[in-house]
Write a protein that holds these residues in place. Sequence first.
Motif, PDB file in Angstrom:
ATOM      1  N   GLY A  80     101.662  41.579  23.285  1.00 24.78           N
ATOM      2  CA  GLY A  80     100.765  40.636  22.629  1.00 24.78           C
ATOM      3  C   GLY A  80     101.505  39.433  22.077  1.00 24.78           C
ATOM      4  N   PHE A  81     102.688  39.683  21.513  1.00 27.11           N
ATOM      5  CA  PHE A  81     103.493  38.580  20.976  1.00 27.11           C
ATOM      6  C   PHE A  81     103.957  37.650  22.088  1.00 27.11           C
ATOM      7  CE2 PHE A  81     107.852  37.007  20.347  1.00 27.11           C
ATOM      8  CZ  PHE A  81     107.638  36.127  19.295  1.00 27.11           C
ATOM      9  N   TYR A  82     104.488  38.226  23.169  1.00 28.66           N
ATOM     10  CA  TYR A  82     105.045  37.385  24.226  1.00 28.66           C
ATOM     11  C   TYR A  82     103.975  36.606  24.972  1.00 28.66           C
ATOM     12  CZ  TYR A  82     109.676  39.325  23.535  1.00 28.66           C
ATOM     13  OH  TYR A  82     110.881  39.656  22.984  1.00 28.66           O
ATOM     14  N   VAL A  83     102.820  37.219  25.183  1.00 25.90           N
ATOM     15  CA  VAL A  83     101.771  36.472  25.878  1.00 25.90           C
ATOM     16  C   VAL A  83     101.231  35.365  24.971  1.00 25.90           C
ATOM     17  CG1 VAL A  83      99.776  37.927  25.228  1.00 25.90           C
ATOM     18  CG2 VAL A  83      99.748  36.686  27.378  1.00 25.90           C
ATOM     19  N   PHE A  85     102.971  33.801  22.646  1.00 27.95           N
ATOM     20  CA  PHE A  85     104.006  32.774  22.609  1.00 27.95           C
ATOM     21  C   PHE A  85     103.973  31.927  23.878  1.00 27.95           C
ATOM     22  CE2 PHE A  85     108.285  31.259  23.656  1.00 27.95           C
ATOM     23  CZ  PHE A  85     108.583  30.531  22.509  1.00 27.95           C
ATOM     24  N   GLY A  86     103.863  32.586  25.029  1.00 27.29           N
ATOM     25  CA  GLY A  86     103.843  31.860  26.297  1.00 27.29           C
ATOM     26  C   GLY A  86     102.652  30.932  26.423  1.00 27.29           C
ATOM     27  N   VAL A  87     101.484  31.414  26.021  1.00 23.34           N
ATOM     28  CA  VAL A  87     100.272  30.590  26.118  1.00 23.34           C
ATOM     29  C   VAL A  87     100.328  29.437  25.118  1.00 23.34           C
ATOM     30  CG1 VAL A  87      97.769  30.588  25.771  1.00 23.34           C
ATOM     31  CG2 VAL A  87      98.854  32.437  27.062  1.00 23.34           C
ATOM     32  N   THR A  88     100.838  29.707  23.915  1.00 21.79           N
ATOM     33  CA  THR A  88     100.998  28.637  22.917  1.00 21.79           C
ATOM     34  C   THR A  88     101.937  27.557  23.441  1.00 21.79           C
ATOM     35  OG1 THR A  88     100.663  30.193  21.090  1.00 21.79           O
ATOM     36  CG2 THR A  88     101.713  28.090  20.554  1.00 21.79           C
ATOM     37  N   LEU A  89     103.047  27.984  24.015  1.00 24.38           N
ATOM     38  CA  LEU A  89     104.012  27.039  24.570  1.00 24.38           C
ATOM     39  C   LEU A  89     103.395  26.230  25.702  1.00 24.38           C
ATOM     40  CD1 LEU A  89     106.903  25.957  24.565  1.00 24.38           C
ATOM     41  CD2 LEU A  89     107.525  27.814  26.138  1.00 24.38           C
ATOM     42  N   ALA A  90     102.614  26.882  26.550  1.00 21.62           N
ATOM     43  CA  ALA A  90     101.955  26.169  27.651  1.00 21.62           C
ATOM     44  C   ALA A  90     100.992  25.112  27.123  1.00 21.62           C
ATOM     45  CB  ALA A  90     101.211  27.166  28.541  1.00 21.62           C
ATOM     46  N   GLY A  91     100.216  25.461  26.092  1.00 22.64           N
ATOM     47  CA  GLY A  91      99.308  24.491  25.499  1.00 22.64           C
ATOM     48  C   GLY A  91     100.053  23.327  24.867  1.00 22.64           C
ATOM     49  N   PHE A  92     101.168  23.639  24.223  1.00 20.35           N
ATOM     50  CA  PHE A  92     102.013  22.615  23.601  1.00 20.35           C
ATOM     51  C   PHE A  92     102.538  21.638  24.659  1.00 20.35           C
ATOM     52  CE2 PHE A  92     106.386  21.353  22.446  1.00 20.35           C
ATOM     53  CZ  PHE A  92     106.158  20.705  21.234  1.00 20.35           C
ATOM     54  N   VAL A  93     102.990  22.165  25.782  1.00 21.10           N
ATOM     55  CA  VAL A  93     103.566  21.327  26.845  1.00 21.10           C
ATOM     56  C   VAL A  93     102.495  20.462  27.511  1.00 21.10           C
ATOM     57  CG1 VAL A  93     104.692  21.371  29.103  1.00 21.10           C
ATOM     58  CG2 VAL A  93     105.521  22.860  27.276  1.00 21.10           C
ATOM     59  N   ILE A  94     101.320  21.035  27.811  1.00 22.01           N
ATOM     60  CA  ILE A  94     100.277  20.227  28.461  1.00 22.01           C
ATOM     61  C   ILE A  94      99.819  19.112  27.524  1.00 22.01           C
ATOM     62  CG2 ILE A  94      98.305  21.637  27.714  1.00 22.01           C
ATOM     63  CD1 ILE A  94      98.729  19.878  31.119  1.00 22.01           C
ATOM     64  N   ALA A  95      99.832  19.354  26.217  1.00 24.60           N
ATOM     65  CA  ALA A  95      99.452  18.303  25.272  1.00 24.60           C
ATOM     66  C   ALA A  95     100.468  17.172  25.268  1.00 24.60           C
ATOM     67  CB  ALA A  95      99.314  18.893  23.866  1.00 24.60           C
ATOM     68  N   GLN A  96     101.747  17.512  25.338  1.00 29.02           N
ATOM     69  CA  GLN A  96     102.777  16.481  25.409  1.00 29.02           C
ATOM     70  C   GLN A  96     102.570  15.589  26.630  1.00 29.02           C
ATOM     71  OE1 GLN A  96     106.407  19.091  24.942  1.00 29.02           O
ATOM     72  NE2 GLN A  96     107.052  17.372  23.683  1.00 29.02           N
ATOM     73  N   ASN A  97     102.303  16.223  27.763  1.00 27.91           N
ATOM     74  CA  ASN A  97     102.077  15.456  28.990  1.00 27.91           C
ATOM     75  C   ASN A  97     100.801  14.621  28.896  1.00 27.91           C
ATOM     76  OD1 ASN A  97     104.177  16.247  31.140  1.00 27.91           O
ATOM     77  ND2 ASN A  97     103.577  18.223  30.296  1.00 27.91           N
ATOM     78  N   THR A  98      99.781  15.174  28.264  1.00 28.14           N
ATOM     79  CA  THR A  98      98.515  14.454  28.124  1.00 28.14           C
ATOM     80  C   THR A  98      98.672  13.241  27.221  1.00 28.14           C
ATOM     81  OG1 THR A  98      97.312  16.545  28.418  1.00 28.14           O
ATOM     82  CG2 THR A  98      96.093  14.700  27.490  1.00 28.14           C
TER      83      THR A  98
END
Length: 254
Positions: A80-83, A85-98
């Motif tokens: 639960g922690f790793y998924v 973390f991974g999804v949070t990081l993915a959202g963070f990265v797509i926002a940077q690109n956006t």
Amino acid sequence: MHQTADAASARSAVLHRDAVAALGPDGSGGLRLDVAGANGLSTTNAVIGLAATYANRSGQHLQTADIVPLARFDSRGLCGFYVAFGVTLAGFVIAQNTLGLGRVLPLRHRFRLIWGFAAACGAVAAAITGPVLGALPAPFLPLAGALALLAASAAFTTMLLGTWLGPLGIPVATLLLLTVGNSTSGATIGVVLLPGPARIVSGLLPPGAAVRAVADLSYFGGAHVAGPLVTLALWAVLAALLVRLRSRRVATAG
């Protein structure tokens, strides 16, 4: 700690995550401890240690039973922690690109990009942790929905901070979501073991809310999943509205 009317009520409290363990007589002069291993190793081991010390000092035999065990392929309860973390990081990265596409795409298209990415991210993460790896026994659609909300809340929060704070927004988002959010999520150190302030922060930030939602859906029949899902939805929707507000103000000023 509180007393219940009978052993069945205590067991039900553990099964529905209203209590982390239930201690009572075993019917033969000893003690029985029912625990929910799905609460994580740190919480389970702490409870068993306390119960064992009490039984030792009272001269009674302690029998322990894990009535909500972790999935076979998540023996340490960290999926639960790793998924999250991974999804949070993915959202963070797509926002940077956006944020970098501000001069190329209108805001409505960037919003559609984030919502579409969030839905895809939630579905992929749920498929990998569920049917593919068998690490999370949650129903696929509710799990995918919860993870999609996490991706959206992380993305829109990062976009909000980047829009309102400029270059300082990304470091603030990193601190809020990836550092504080994940360290207080309650996955590696159980929520009940966190200091008071950290426990409050844990339930208010997206990573902590997501970890609770994933555990509730996977092991406790969704008994307390509504609160975490509302928290995630509020972060996503309110952040999106504030981004739109900022965009209108800039357009009016221009």
